[in-house]
Design a protein around this motif. Structure first.
Motif, PDB file in Angstrom:
ATOM      1  N   ALA A  54       0.845  -1.204   0.000  1.00  0.00           N
ATOM      2  CA  ALA A  54       0.000   0.000   0.000  1.00  0.00           C
ATOM      3  C   ALA A  54       0.877   1.251   0.000  1.00  0.00           C
ATOM      4  CB  ALA A  54      -0.920  -0.009   1.224  1.00  0.00           C
ATOM      5  N   GLU A  55       1.940   1.206   0.776  1.00  0.00           N
ATOM      6  CA  GLU A  55       2.834   2.362   0.892  1.00  0.00           C
ATOM      7  C   GLU A  55       3.555   2.625  -0.431  1.00  0.00           C
ATOM      8  OE1 GLU A  55       1.998   3.467   3.742  1.00  0.00           O
ATOM      9  OE2 GLU A  55       3.203   5.283   3.633  1.00  0.00           O
ATOM     10  N   GLY A  56       3.936   1.564  -1.120  1.00  0.00           N
ATOM     11  CA  GLY A  56       4.608   1.729  -2.409  1.00  0.00           C
ATOM     12  C   GLY A  56       3.711   2.436  -3.417  1.00  0.00           C
ATOM     13  N   LEU A  57       2.439   2.053  -3.416  1.00  0.00           N
ATOM     14  CA  LEU A  57       1.502   2.691  -4.342  1.00  0.00           C
ATOM     15  C   LEU A  57       1.243   4.138  -3.905  1.00  0.00           C
ATOM     16  CD1 LEU A  57      -0.018   1.941  -6.873  1.00  0.00           C
ATOM     17  CD2 LEU A  57      -1.968   1.273  -5.454  1.00  0.00           C
ATOM     18  N   LEU A  58       1.109   4.326  -2.613  1.00  0.00           N
ATOM     19  CA  LEU A  58       0.911   5.682  -2.095  1.00  0.00           C
ATOM     20  C   LEU A  58       2.065   6.591  -2.509  1.00  0.00           C
ATOM     21  CD1 LEU A  58      -0.826   7.536  -0.165  1.00  0.00           C
ATOM     22  CD2 LEU A  58       0.890   6.978   1.564  1.00  0.00           C
ATOM     23  N   VAL A  61       1.604   8.022  -5.789  1.00  0.00           N
ATOM     24  CA  VAL A  61       0.584   9.071  -5.807  1.00  0.00           C
ATOM     25  C   VAL A  61       1.155  10.385  -5.264  1.00  0.00           C
ATOM     26  CG1 VAL A  61      -1.688   9.752  -4.923  1.00  0.00           C
ATOM     27  CG2 VAL A  61      -1.255   7.371  -5.548  1.00  0.00           C
ATOM     28  N   LEU A  62       2.023  10.289  -4.268  1.00  0.00           N
ATOM     29  CA  LEU A  62       2.591  11.500  -3.666  1.00  0.00           C
ATOM     30  C   LEU A  62       3.443  12.277  -4.666  1.00  0.00           C
ATOM     31  CD1 LEU A  62       3.580  10.181  -0.101  1.00  0.00           C
ATOM     32  CD2 LEU A  62       1.598  11.564  -0.733  1.00  0.00           C
ATOM     33  N   GLU A  63       3.923  11.597  -5.690  1.00  0.00           N
ATOM     34  CA  GLU A  63       4.741  12.283  -6.700  1.00  0.00           C
ATOM     35  C   GLU A  63       3.909  13.066  -7.699  1.00  0.00           C
ATOM     36  OE1 GLU A  63       7.754   9.739  -8.298  1.00  0.00           O
ATOM     37  OE2 GLU A  63       8.591   9.496  -6.271  1.00  0.00           O
ATOM     38  N   GLU A  68      -3.563  15.912 -10.423  1.00  0.00           N
ATOM     39  CA  GLU A  68      -3.412  14.521 -10.869  1.00  0.00           C
ATOM     40  C   GLU A  68      -3.846  13.540  -9.782  1.00  0.00           C
ATOM     41  OE1 GLU A  68       0.420  14.977 -13.912  1.00  0.00           O
ATOM     42  OE2 GLU A  68       0.768  14.849 -11.748  1.00  0.00           O
ATOM     43  N   GLN A  69      -3.603  13.914  -8.538  1.00  0.00           N
ATOM     44  CA  GLN A  69      -4.022  13.045  -7.432  1.00  0.00           C
ATOM     45  C   GLN A  69      -5.539  12.916  -7.384  1.00  0.00           C
ATOM     46  OE1 GLN A  69      -2.181  15.096  -4.184  1.00  0.00           O
ATOM     47  NE2 GLN A  69      -0.264  13.946  -4.336  1.00  0.00           N
ATOM     48  N   LEU A  70      -6.210  14.051  -7.600  1.00  0.00           N
ATOM     49  CA  LEU A  70      -7.672  14.029  -7.620  1.00  0.00           C
ATOM     50  C   LEU A  70      -8.165  13.195  -8.798  1.00  0.00           C
ATOM     51  CD1 LEU A  70     -10.479  14.848  -6.749  1.00  0.00           C
ATOM     52  CD2 LEU A  70     -10.133  17.067  -7.853  1.00  0.00           C
ATOM     53  N   GLN A  71      -7.552  13.440  -9.971  1.00  0.00           N
ATOM     54  CA  GLN A  71      -7.957  12.696 -11.163  1.00  0.00           C
ATOM     55  C   GLN A  71      -7.763  11.197 -10.954  1.00  0.00           C
ATOM     56  OE1 GLN A  71      -9.584  14.169 -13.678  1.00  0.00           O
ATOM     57  NE2 GLN A  71     -10.020  12.042 -14.208  1.00  0.00           N
ATOM     58  N   LEU A  72      -6.643  10.835 -10.352  1.00  0.00           N
ATOM     59  CA  LEU A  72      -6.372   9.409 -10.109  1.00  0.00           C
ATOM     60  C   LEU A  72      -7.476   8.790  -9.252  1.00  0.00           C
ATOM     61  CD1 LEU A  72      -4.528   6.853  -9.990  1.00  0.00           C
ATOM     62  CD2 LEU A  72      -3.919   7.709  -7.734  1.00  0.00           C
ATOM     63  N   TYR A 101      -7.205   4.463   3.102  1.00  0.00           N
ATOM     64  CA  TYR A 101      -7.019   5.051   4.428  1.00  0.00           C
ATOM     65  C   TYR A 101      -5.759   5.911   4.464  1.00  0.00           C
ATOM     66  CZ  TYR A 101      -6.177   5.237   9.476  1.00  0.00           C
ATOM     67  OH  TYR A 101      -5.923   5.656  10.750  1.00  0.00           O
ATOM     68  N   ARG A 102      -4.695   5.414   3.870  1.00  0.00           N
ATOM     69  CA  ARG A 102      -3.451   6.178   3.827  1.00  0.00           C
ATOM     70  C   ARG A 102      -3.620   7.451   2.984  1.00  0.00           C
ATOM     71  NH1 ARG A 102      -0.495   7.507   5.817  1.00  0.00           N
ATOM     72  NH2 ARG A 102       1.507   7.222   4.787  1.00  0.00           N
ATOM     73  N   LEU A 103      -4.368   7.346   1.868  1.00  0.00           N
ATOM     74  CA  LEU A 103      -4.639   8.536   1.056  1.00  0.00           C
ATOM     75  C   LEU A 103      -5.325   9.603   1.911  1.00  0.00           C
ATOM     76  CD1 LEU A 103      -6.132   7.343  -2.356  1.00  0.00           C
ATOM     77  CD2 LEU A 103      -4.011   8.632  -2.021  1.00  0.00           C
ATOM     78  N   SER A 104      -6.346   9.192   2.651  1.00  0.00           N
ATOM     79  CA  SER A 104      -7.082  10.183   3.438  1.00  0.00           C
ATOM     80  C   SER A 104      -6.186  10.776   4.524  1.00  0.00           C
ATOM     81  CB  SER A 104      -8.362   9.583   4.027  1.00  0.00           C
ATOM     82  OG  SER A 104      -8.077   8.429   4.763  1.00  0.00           O
ATOM     83  N   GLN A 105      -5.345   9.957   5.127  1.00  0.00           N
ATOM     84  CA  GLN A 105      -4.408  10.503   6.123  1.00  0.00           C
ATOM     85  C   GLN A 105      -3.498  11.554   5.496  1.00  0.00           C
ATOM     86  OE1 GLN A 105      -2.490   6.875   7.640  1.00  0.00           O
ATOM     87  NE2 GLN A 105      -3.315   7.391   9.657  1.00  0.00           N
ATOM     88  N   GLU A 106      -3.042  11.292   4.284  1.00  0.00           N
ATOM     89  CA  GLU A 106      -2.140  12.248   3.619  1.00  0.00           C
ATOM     90  C   GLU A 106      -2.897  13.457   3.076  1.00  0.00           C
ATOM     91  OE1 GLU A 106       0.873  12.244   4.160  1.00  0.00           O
ATOM     92  OE2 GLU A 106       1.322  10.167   4.702  1.00  0.00           O
ATOM     93  N   MET A 107      -4.214  13.345   2.922  1.00  0.00           N
ATOM     94  CA  MET A 107      -5.008  14.543   2.636  1.00  0.00           C
ATOM     95  C   MET A 107      -4.995  15.445   3.867  1.00  0.00           C
ATOM     96  SD  MET A 107      -8.156  12.815   0.503  1.00  0.00           S
ATOM     97  CE  MET A 107      -9.150  14.319   0.360  1.00  0.00           C
ATOM     98  N   ASP A 108      -5.011  14.825   5.035  1.00  0.00           N
ATOM     99  CA  ASP A 108      -4.935  15.602   6.277  1.00  0.00           C
ATOM    100  C   ASP A 108      -3.588  16.301   6.430  1.00  0.00           C
ATOM    101  OD1 ASP A 108      -7.353  15.643   7.636  1.00  0.00           O
ATOM    102  OD2 ASP A 108      -7.030  13.695   8.581  1.00  0.00           O
ATOM    103  N   THR A 109      -2.524  15.664   5.965  1.00  0.00           N
ATOM    104  CA  THR A 109      -1.202  16.299   6.094  1.00  0.00           C
ATOM    105  C   THR A 109      -0.952  17.292   4.967  1.00  0.00           C
ATOM    106  OG1 THR A 109       0.026  14.716   4.734  1.00  0.00           O
ATOM    107  CG2 THR A 109      -0.222  14.162   7.084  1.00  0.00           C
ATOM    108  N   GLY A 110      -1.793  17.258   3.910  1.00  0.00           N
ATOM    109  CA  GLY A 110      -1.598  18.148   2.777  1.00  0.00           C
ATOM    110  C   GLY A 110      -0.677  17.594   1.705  1.00  0.00           C
TER     111      GLY A 110
END
Ligand code: 45D
Length: 166
Positions: A54-58, A61-63, A68-72, A101-110
């Motif tokens: 999950a972290e590898g895929l995340l 996305v962080l890049e 693009e993150q929204l589109q994905l 879940y990790r995506l939403s957490q990283e939405m919280d961190t920006g």
């Protein structure tokens, strides 16, 4: 469009999936806000989840840019073909849930596109949100696993596309 009267998880799932893509993202966000504190990523070996995958895929996305993150995320819901969508489709269901879940957490961190402060659910989204809140925790987990399972593209089910190379 009729509102579902069903209280069963199946009816709830179908209603969730029938919402417009952005409403689905918004609903999932409000669910995370409601229950996020209750989620404890499983102890190693306790389930079939693969946190490093999950972290590898995340990390991919962080890049991406915020757009693009929204589109994905829209593409995952709409099952559009892309490299990340196929990688997502190869994950186990619990790992897919952990990825969201990790995506939403990283939405919280920006680090992932933030949720707009003024965005609201439409009445149908609000109604299904209330129904989900009425489920037992275990039923909620099952519902969310069933919800994220068919997203993305199953690389074993969809033929190679010579045009995109995917
Ligand atoms: O500008 O490890 C809009 C267990 C349009 C055990 C938008 C578990 C306007 C194993 C679309 C609104 C299974 C218990 C923007 C774990 C606009 C284990 C964007 C549990 C920007 C972890 C909206 C896991 C966006 C569980 C991008 C219960 C919205 C996980 C995105 C639950 C919303 C996960 C997201 C949940 C929501 C994740 C990413 C509820 C994610 C929700």
């Amino acid at each position: 469009m009729t509102f579902t009267q069903s209280n069963t998880a199946t009816g709830i799932l179908q209603t969730m999936q029938s919402l417009a893509t952005d409403q689905q993202l918004a609903l999932f966000w409000f669910i995370y806000k409601e229950m996020g504190h209750a989620i404890t990523p499983a102890a190693p070996g306790a389930s079939t989840v693969s946190p490093m995958i999950a972290e590898g895929l995340l990390n991919q996305v962080l890049e991406l840019s915020h757009d693009e993150q929204l589109q994905l995320q829209r593409d995952l819901i709409e099952r559009k073909n892309s490299l990340i969508a196929r990688e997502y489709g190869a994950l186990g269901d619990t790992t897919k849930l952990l990825f969201w879940y990790r995506l939403s957490q990283e939405m919280d961190t920006g680090r992932v596109v933030p949720f707009p402060a003024d965005y609201e659910l439409n009445p149908q989204g609000q109604q299904v949100f209330e129904q989900i809140k009425g489920l037992e925790f275990a039923e909620q987990i099952t519902l969310f696993r069933d919800y994220v399972s068919p997203m993305g593209v199953d690389p074993n089910a969809v033929p190679h596309d010579p045009e995109t190379g995917l």
